[in-house]
Design a protein around this motif. Structure first.
Motif, PDB file in Angstrom:
ATOM      1  N   THR A 441      44.148  26.337  28.063  1.00 25.63           N
ATOM      2  CA  THR A 441      43.311  27.472  27.675  1.00 25.63           C
ATOM      3  C   THR A 441      43.902  28.751  28.241  1.00 25.63           C
ATOM      4  OG1 THR A 441      41.340  26.076  27.710  1.00 25.63           O
ATOM      5  CG2 THR A 441      40.984  28.453  27.810  1.00 25.63           C
ATOM      6  N   TYR A 442      43.861  29.821  27.468  1.00 22.80           N
ATOM      7  CA  TYR A 442      44.274  31.129  27.991  1.00 22.80           C
ATOM      8  C   TYR A 442      43.405  32.201  27.346  1.00 22.80           C
ATOM      9  CZ  TYR A 442      47.203  30.665  23.784  1.00 22.80           C
ATOM     10  OH  TYR A 442      47.657  30.437  22.515  1.00 22.80           O
ATOM     11  N   ALA A 443      43.459  33.408  27.908  1.00 22.05           N
ATOM     12  CA  ALA A 443      42.481  34.454  27.599  1.00 22.05           C
ATOM     13  C   ALA A 443      42.639  35.036  26.196  1.00 22.05           C
ATOM     14  CB  ALA A 443      42.582  35.569  28.629  1.00 22.05           C
ATOM     15  N   GLY A 444      41.489  35.346  25.618  1.00 17.46           N
ATOM     16  CA  GLY A 444      41.439  36.151  24.406  1.00 17.46           C
ATOM     17  C   GLY A 444      40.593  37.390  24.692  1.00 17.46           C
ATOM     18  N   PHE A 445      41.121  38.581  24.361  1.00 15.16           N
ATOM     19  CA  PHE A 445      40.440  39.836  24.695  1.00 15.16           C
ATOM     20  C   PHE A 445      39.794  40.440  23.444  1.00 15.16           C
ATOM     21  CE2 PHE A 445      43.734  39.317  27.863  1.00 15.16           C
ATOM     22  CZ  PHE A 445      43.085  39.644  29.043  1.00 15.16           C
ATOM     23  N   PRO A 446      38.597  41.019  23.576  1.00 14.24           N
ATOM     24  CA  PRO A 446      37.946  41.663  22.415  1.00 14.24           C
ATOM     25  C   PRO A 446      38.646  42.971  22.068  1.00 14.24           C
ATOM     26  CG  PRO A 446      36.665  42.049  24.400  1.00 14.24           C
ATOM     27  CD  PRO A 446      37.776  41.127  24.795  1.00 14.24           C
ATOM     28  N   THR A 447      38.559  43.353  20.830  1.00 16.90           N
ATOM     29  CA  THR A 447      39.165  44.614  20.377  1.00 16.90           C
ATOM     30  C   THR A 447      38.180  45.770  20.447  1.00 16.90           C
ATOM     31  OG1 THR A 447      38.597  44.022  18.098  1.00 16.90           O
ATOM     32  CG2 THR A 447      40.809  43.438  18.887  1.00 16.90           C
ATOM     33  N   ILE A 448      36.891  45.455  20.658  1.00 18.69           N
ATOM     34  CA  ILE A 448      35.875  46.511  20.770  1.00 18.69           C
ATOM     35  C   ILE A 448      35.119  46.304  22.080  1.00 18.69           C
ATOM     36  CG2 ILE A 448      35.600  46.800  18.276  1.00 18.69           C
ATOM     37  CD1 ILE A 448      33.123  45.013  18.423  1.00 18.69           C
ATOM     38  N   PRO A 449      34.542  47.388  22.643  1.00 19.66           N
ATOM     39  CA  PRO A 449      33.833  47.259  23.918  1.00 19.66           C
ATOM     40  C   PRO A 449      32.631  46.326  23.802  1.00 19.66           C
ATOM     41  CG  PRO A 449      34.285  49.559  23.413  1.00 19.66           C
ATOM     42  CD  PRO A 449      34.597  48.796  22.170  1.00 19.66           C
ATOM     43  N   ALA A 450      32.331  45.671  24.909  1.00 17.86           N
ATOM     44  CA  ALA A 450      31.141  44.814  24.962  1.00 17.86           C
ATOM     45  C   ALA A 450      29.886  45.679  24.986  1.00 17.86           C
ATOM     46  CB  ALA A 450      31.211  43.925  26.202  1.00 17.86           C
ATOM     47  N   ARG A 451      28.754  45.098  24.652  1.00 13.89           N
ATOM     48  CA  ARG A 451      27.505  45.835  24.604  1.00 13.89           C
ATOM     49  C   ARG A 451      26.772  45.721  25.934  1.00 13.89           C
ATOM     50  NH1 ARG A 451      25.861  47.397  19.682  1.00 13.89           N
ATOM     51  NH2 ARG A 451      23.668  47.446  20.343  1.00 13.89           N
ATOM     52  N   ILE A 452      26.201  46.840  26.376  1.00 14.98           N
ATOM     53  CA  ILE A 452      25.428  46.880  27.611  1.00 14.98           C
ATOM     54  C   ILE A 452      24.241  45.929  27.493  1.00 14.98           C
ATOM     55  CG2 ILE A 452      24.023  48.379  29.088  1.00 14.98           C
ATOM     56  CD1 ILE A 452      25.839  50.685  28.338  1.00 14.98           C
ATOM     57  N   ARG A 453      23.848  45.338  28.624  1.00 17.02           N
ATOM     58  CA  ARG A 453      22.763  44.368  28.781  1.00 17.02           C
ATOM     59  C   ARG A 453      23.119  42.991  28.210  1.00 17.02           C
ATOM     60  NH1 ARG A 453      20.955  46.006  32.894  1.00 17.02           N
ATOM     61  NH2 ARG A 453      19.362  44.377  32.693  1.00 17.02           N
ATOM     62  N   THR A 454      24.400  42.790  27.883  1.00 12.00           N
ATOM     63  CA  THR A 454      24.846  41.476  27.418  1.00 12.00           C
ATOM     64  C   THR A 454      24.903  40.505  28.599  1.00 12.00           C
ATOM     65  OG1 THR A 454      26.194  42.472  25.675  1.00 12.00           O
ATOM     66  CG2 THR A 454      26.760  40.231  26.332  1.00 12.00           C
ATOM     67  N   ASP A 455      24.511  39.261  28.342  1.00 15.13           N
ATOM     68  CA  ASP A 455      24.677  38.232  29.365  1.00 15.13           C
ATOM     69  C   ASP A 455      26.163  37.917  29.532  1.00 15.13           C
ATOM     70  OD1 ASP A 455      21.970  38.015  29.781  1.00 15.13           O
ATOM     71  OD2 ASP A 455      21.722  36.357  28.343  1.00 15.13           O
ATOM     72  N   VAL A 456      26.605  37.836  30.774  1.00 15.23           N
ATOM     73  CA  VAL A 456      28.013  37.556  31.050  1.00 15.23           C
ATOM     74  C   VAL A 456      28.111  36.433  32.090  1.00 15.23           C
ATOM     75  CG1 VAL A 456      28.806  39.884  30.489  1.00 15.23           C
ATOM     76  CG2 VAL A 456      28.135  39.325  32.846  1.00 15.23           C
ATOM     77  N   ALA A 457      29.310  35.867  32.183  1.00 11.54           N
ATOM     78  CA  ALA A 457      29.579  34.810  33.166  1.00 11.54           C
ATOM     79  C   ALA A 457      30.936  35.077  33.820  1.00 11.54           C
ATOM     80  CB  ALA A 457      29.586  33.435  32.499  1.00 11.54           C
ATOM     81  N   VAL A 458      31.037  34.778  35.086  1.00  6.42           N
ATOM     82  CA  VAL A 458      32.295  34.917  35.833  1.00  6.42           C
ATOM     83  C   VAL A 458      32.760  33.525  36.220  1.00  6.42           C
ATOM     84  CG1 VAL A 458      33.316  35.690  38.005  1.00  6.42           C
ATOM     85  CG2 VAL A 458      31.853  37.244  36.688  1.00  6.42           C
ATOM     86  N   ALA A 459      34.002  33.191  35.827  1.00  5.80           N
ATOM     87  CA  ALA A 459      34.607  31.900  36.192  1.00  5.80           C
ATOM     88  C   ALA A 459      35.584  32.146  37.324  1.00  5.80           C
ATOM     89  CB  ALA A 459      35.327  31.289  34.984  1.00  5.80           C
ATOM     90  N   GLY A 460      35.188  31.817  38.542  1.00  3.85           N
ATOM     91  CA  GLY A 460      36.040  32.119  39.689  1.00  3.85           C
ATOM     92  C   GLY A 460      35.962  31.084  40.782  1.00  3.85           C
ATOM     93  N   TYR A 461      36.584  31.421  41.904  1.00  3.53           N
ATOM     94  CA  TYR A 461      36.676  30.523  43.056  1.00  3.53           C
ATOM     95  C   TYR A 461      36.005  31.167  44.266  1.00  3.53           C
ATOM     96  CZ  TYR A 461      39.900  27.431  40.604  1.00  3.53           C
ATOM     97  OH  TYR A 461      40.457  26.536  39.725  1.00  3.53           O
ATOM     98  N   PRO A 462      34.685  31.005  44.392  1.00  2.11           N
ATOM     99  CA  PRO A 462      34.021  31.515  45.588  1.00  2.11           C
ATOM    100  C   PRO A 462      34.418  30.686  46.810  1.00  2.11           C
ATOM    101  CG  PRO A 462      32.500  30.208  44.322  1.00  2.11           C
ATOM    102  CD  PRO A 462      33.765  30.304  43.504  1.00  2.11           C
ATOM    103  N   TYR A 463      34.198  31.238  47.994  1.00  4.89           N
ATOM    104  CA  TYR A 463      34.455  30.534  49.260  1.00  4.89           C
ATOM    105  C   TYR A 463      35.917  30.117  49.377  1.00  4.89           C
ATOM    106  CZ  TYR A 463      29.492  30.301  48.250  1.00  4.89           C
ATOM    107  OH  TYR A 463      28.213  30.616  47.879  1.00  4.89           O
ATOM    108  N   GLU A 464      36.812  30.945  48.801  1.00  6.36           N
ATOM    109  CA  GLU A 464      38.267  30.759  48.922  1.00  6.36           C
ATOM    110  C   GLU A 464      38.732  29.393  48.434  1.00  6.36           C
ATOM    111  OE1 GLU A 464      39.415  31.850  52.876  1.00  6.36           O
ATOM    112  OE2 GLU A 464      39.252  33.987  52.386  1.00  6.36           O
ATOM    113  N   GLY A 465      38.067  28.886  47.409  1.00 10.34           N
ATOM    114  CA  GLY A 465      38.493  27.643  46.780  1.00 10.34           C
ATOM    115  C   GLY A 465      38.053  26.396  47.491  1.00 10.34           C
ATOM    116  N   ALA A 466      37.116  26.512  48.451  1.00  9.69           N
ATOM    117  CA  ALA A 466      36.675  25.343  49.210  1.00  9.69           C
ATOM    118  C   ALA A 466      36.024  24.291  48.322  1.00  9.69           C
ATOM    119  CB  ALA A 466      35.713  25.759  50.314  1.00  9.69           C
TER     120      ALA A 466
END
Length: 580
Positions: A441-466
């Motif tokens: 899987t790799y990123a796909g970027f939108p060509t237009i700005p996102a809309r305010i108040r949209t639900d979003v999600a962050v896929a990351g590594y909290p706690y330094e990957g613990a």
């Protein structure tokens, strides 16, 4: 091998205690355990030799099947006195120790004796101090006389001189006992270093000096043969510098004696090529294997060397008949020359037999923790952040802060990366793998700005990957600009951990509408639940400058369920670690 060889039976020292009705009586008697041998013939020869010079010598069959030579039995106080006195006189091996009746099964010498019977105690002998012979004074010789005395040397004596000169670095050819040009040159070099005339022929006195110096070096190291029954390994170790500490699968660990700074691990486990590969990867995460050094991996073996300003290590492991066995030698830089010689002796003497360490071989008192492996400290990165794949070749986008001043950058604790482009002003960095990658899987970027108040999600590594994998953090897109009106930023209503900086911000379709930025260093803390991201629709120019082709997200893609979005985000996000 010039060093005296002994058998160190670790399984005896660490043997299981037997409790029973005769315990109190057994503890009132001790033996001075001197040697143990795997076969009866050798043991009988050795016990008869000891009996000619020492009193109360006995031979016993051990419960392990080996044959032991011991003095006694004595009361505990008398046994300790005998042990110390005979050690001091050099009459018994220095690794002799006090043992109890539990380890002995049957007496084979003297014939018909039974000193194992309850209540039997030997009176401690009075042992006179052995007179010290005067040092013979060897006369100096002419070259002709030196050649004449040299001709009297047997093969073993000639090889011993080559071994000694090789130890001190003067001779680097084979040990064959032939005194050709290489040996003569080495003799001349040794003579020059000692201030003697460079004749290329050692006199009797010089030969004695060379061999005495070599023996003194060996004595300082305490090179002796260790036979570890549990690990199934026999090897020469510098027992003046290391001592057995514990088993912690898959290692038998020998810690430093005093401030020697030397450690040894014996490696022993069942396995396959995959197991060997896993061990190869795991060893490189340990603090005892510095990052710099040779790495040589083959299908059935590997060599790992590591060096830093404060530490050196050398690891060898081999796979044979479903068993992985090897060793690690660890030392401090001031012992480089000394340990180079020790390493040669360890490699020459290394041999395997029997089985492997039981996976349950763990010291119950050992400290545990996620930063420890088999009781050894696992190397930790300077910092850990998040990132995500940009294309199908494994290119990664993360924050510039994540990789600033790093000597080494890894993705997912495994893949080596180089910093291909960095823009501290925008806070972005592009990483490229040093090996071929093919992310699913790799990123796909939108060509237009996102809309305010949209639900979003962050896929990351909290706690330094613990947690070991990317996790999803859900929130809301609050604004499409920063607090000072920056149109390259978006404000999020969600709490972000520092190591989630660099993580992709996803909309419900999985399009990357932003990348989480570190908390700004303004001297003020942001309110709870406020964080910022670089807008995805403003990254195209930067990525183009970095030579990365931006992949457009589908315009009318369907929204994903939270579970589907979590799986997608876990494949997209990566852990970025900085090492120095």
């Amino acid at each position: 091998m010039a060093a005296r060889r002994i058998v160190l039976c670790l399984f005896i020292i660490l043997g299981t205690a037997v409790f029973g009705a005769n315990d109190a009586q057994a503890q009132d008697r001790v033996w001075v355990q001197m040697e143990a041998h795997p076969d009866l013939a050798t043991a009988e020869g050795r016990v008869r030799a000891y009996a000619r010079i020492l009193p109360a010598v006995n031979g016993y069959r051990l419960r392990t099947g080996w044959y032991a030579i011991a003095l006694g039995p004595y009361t505990p106080g008398e046994g300790a006195a005998v042990l110390n006195q005979l050690r001091a006189q050099g009459a018994i091996p220095q690794d002799s120790y006090l043992s109890e009746v539990d380890i002995y099964q049957q007496q084979f010498f003297p014939i018909g004796a039974n000193t194992l019977a309850p209540g039997t105690v030997t009176e401690a002998p009075t042992i006179a101090e052995a007179p010290q012979p005067a040092e013979p004074v060897l006369p100096e010789e002419t070259v002709a006389e030196a050649r004449q005395s040299e001709r009297q040397l047997d093969q073993q004596g000639r090889e011993a001189l080559q071994i000694a000169m090789q130890w001190f670095g003067y001779y680097n050819s084979g040990i064959d006992g032939a005194f050709g040009p290489g040996t003569r040159g080495a003799m001349s070099a040794w003579q020059a270093a000692q201030g003697y005339e460079e004749t290329g022929v050692l006199t009797t006195r010089q030969r004695a000096e060379l061999l005495a110096s070599y023996q003194a070096e060996l004595d300082a190291l305490g090179m002796q043969t260790v036979r570890d029954e549990r690990a199934g390994i026999e090897i020469d170790l510098p027992l003046a510098m290391v001592e057995f500490a514990r088993y912690e699968f898959p290692f038998a660990q020998f810690d430093s004696v005093g401030d020697s700074g030397v450690q040894v691990l014996l490696i022993s486990q069942e396995g396959s090529e995959a197991t060997l590969g896993g061990l190869y990867e795991i060893m490189q995460t340990l603090e005892i294997v510095p990052l710099e050094g040779e790495r040589n991996r083959r299908s059935n073996s590997f060599v790992l060397t590591g060096q830093s300003d404060t530490l050196r290590s050398h690891t060898v492991a081999r796979l044979e008949d479903g068993q992985i066995k090897g060793f690690t030698l660890i030392w401090t830089p001031e012992r480089d020359a000394q340990m180079a010689r020790v390493l040669d002796m360890m490699e020459d003497s290394f041999s395997t037999y029997g089985g492997t360490l039981d996976p349950g071989a763990v010291d119950p008192g050992m400290e545990q923790g996620v930063d420890l492996m088999a009781g050894l400290e696992v190397r930790q990165p300077d910092r850990a952040r998040s990132g995500f794949y940009l294309d199908n070749t494994g290119t990664v986008l993360t924050t510039a802060e994540a990789v600033a001043s790093c000597t080494r950058v890894l993705v997912n604790d495994r893949y080596e990366m180089t910093v291909a482009h960095s823009d501290p002003a925008l806070g972005l960095a592009v990483l490229r793998p040093t090996q071929s990658l093919a992310p699913s899987t790799y990123a796909g970027f939108p060509t237009i700005p996102a809309r305010i108040r949209t639900d979003v999600a962050v896929a990351g590594y909290p706690y330094e990957g613990a947690l070991g994998a990317a996790s999803m953090n859900f929130g809301t897109l609050a604004d499409m600009q920063g607090l000072n009106g920056e149109d390259t930023m978006a404000r999020l209503e969600m709490s972000i951990e520092p190591s989630e900086a660099g993580a992709p911000v996803l909309d419900a379709t999985g399009a990357v509408i932003g990348m989480v930025l570190p908390e700004p260093d303004t001297g003020r803390a942001l309110p709870e639940g406020v964080s910022f991201a670089l807008r995805g629709d403003r990254m195209a120019e930067f990525l183009g400058t970095a030579g990365v082709r931006v992949n457009a997200a589908p315009v009318q893609a369907d929204a994903m369920t939270r579970n589907a979005l979590a799986r997608y985000g876990s494949d997209l996000a990566v852990l970025v670690t900085c090492w120095n």
